[in-house]
Design a protein around this motif. Structure first.
Motif, mmCIF file in Angstrom:
data_model
loop_
_atom_site.group_PDB
_atom_site.id
_atom_site.type_symbol
_atom_site.label_atom_id
_atom_site.label_comp_id
_atom_site.label_asym_id
_atom_site.label_seq_id
_atom_site.Cartn_x
_atom_site.Cartn_y
_atom_site.Cartn_z
ATOM 1 N N SER A 164 0.831 -1.204 0.000
ATOM 2 C CA SER A 164 0.000 0.000 0.000
ATOM 3 C C SER A 164 0.862 1.250 0.000
ATOM 4 N N LEU B 8 -9.389 1.355 -0.220
ATOM 5 C CA LEU B 8 -8.998 2.620 0.398
ATOM 6 C C LEU B 8 -9.480 2.627 1.839
ATOM 7 N N VAL C 230 -9.359 -2.306 -5.659
ATOM 8 C CA VAL C 230 -8.766 -1.162 -4.960
ATOM 9 C C VAL C 230 -9.417 -1.023 -3.589
ATOM 10 N N LEU D 225 -3.930 3.368 0.377
ATOM 11 C CA LEU D 225 -4.392 2.747 -0.869
ATOM 12 C C LEU D 225 -3.693 1.402 -1.036
#
Length: 332
Positions: A85, A109, A107, A93
């Protein structure tokens, strides 16, 4: 809906909290774009992101393939291994593996206060070869978002494809047509299933294969179409020629067979459409039931269905609301 602003553009660009844009271009203050994989509906307006000097984030395979397809991401790219990340504004992320084509990523977050947003990208076999990550908010592409989009044979289609290729090789050359990335997946599948006939591939597929070999993924015995070696193999009549779907209407040499890989076959896994031509329902997307399993595993409080990359987005959103009890569901 989301604790942090999420904007989904008509072309499918996903902007989150004005920090990050995913699989499309939009002005964001963070000037960072994630490319989840190389397919054209996920590289929309990538040239604009490159011209605007956005950092381009993706897996090593994706970033290696983009220049082959005409996107010179260059030194302004940031490659992430699955599970690693970076910090972007107030978010961490992370790229999560997805079983679609090589290099595809979901993805994740996560904000400093623990709020989690997941974008699915494209995937198949959720909970098996595609990890399912729990999140507060899910952004999802529902390619097969209608309840009628179900393939009963998804679990056996790979074996059926291999068996068909082996059968046809006993009669002559085999031409296989699919999208970029899917071709490479099929090459890996065939080699892993003991099919050792030489591959013949056009320039772009050849360069993409060279890139994955440089990353340690062995393919073995593939030849550039038009080379002297490839021409000899074609004359010998024992080979597998792999090319992009757009070339499927090309004339197949006498004595050879052709296979078109299509995700839009739901009734039969293999359909013979001409004496030496087959359609095979080899899809890199989950069908409707797989989409529902994925959402159930994420356990989101809110869901955004990306209309630009979905079929039956409204139907899918309505199904999730009625059957999974998710109150905040919207198709954008």
């Amino acid at each position: 809906m989301s604790k942090y602003p999420i904007i989904i553009e008509r072309d499918g660009a996903i902007a989150i909290s004005d920090s990050i844009v995913i699989d499309g271009h939009r002005e964001v203050s963070g000037r960072l774009r994630v490319v989840t994989h190389i397919h054209s509906d996920h590289t929309v307006n990538l040239a604009s992101s490159i011209r605007s000097s956005y950092r381009i984030v993706g897996t090593h395979i994706t970033l290696s393939w983009l220049p082959v397809l005409g996107y010179p991401v260059g030194s302004n790219s940031v490659w992430l291994d699955y599970g690693s990340s970076i910090k972007v504004g107030s978010f961490r992320l992370e790229l999560v593996r997805s079983h679609h084509i090589p290099g595809t990523a979901q993805v994740l977050l996560e904000s400093e206060d623990g709020h989690r947003i997941v974008y699915s990208s494209d995937f198949k076999k959720p909970g098996r070869t595609t990890p399912v990550v729990e999140a507060d908010v899910l952004v999802i592409d529902a390619v097969y978002g209608r309840p009628t989009y179900v393939r009963e044979f998804d679990d056996v289609i790979e074996d059926l494809l291999v068996d068909l290729v082996k059968q046809l090789l006993s009669q002559g050359g085999v031409h296989i047509y699919g999208y970029y990335g899917k071709i490479n997946e099929v090459m890996d599948l065939l080699r892993g299933s003991g099919v050792d006939a030489p591959f013949v591939v056009p320039q772009k597929v050849y360069m993409m294969t060279k890139k994955v070999e440089a990353l340690g993924i062995r393919v073995r015995d593939y030849l550039l179409a038009g080379s002297e070696e490839a021409e000899q193999v074609l004359r010998d009549g024992w080979y597998i020629y792999l090319d992009h779907t757009s070339r499927a209407s090309s004339r197949t040499p006498r004595g050879a067979s052709s296979i078109l890989l299509s995700g839009w076959e739901f009734e039969k896994p293999i359909k013979r459409v001409a004496p030496r031509t087959w359609h095979v329902a080899f899809s890199d997307h989950s069908d409707f039931r797989g989409l529902v399993r994925y959402v159930s595993g994420v356990r989101p409080r809110a869901v955004y269905v990306v209309r630009a990359r979905s079929n039956g987005a409204e139907e899918f959103a309505s199904y999730l609301s009625k059957n999974l009890g998710i109150r905040d569901v919207v198709a954008l």
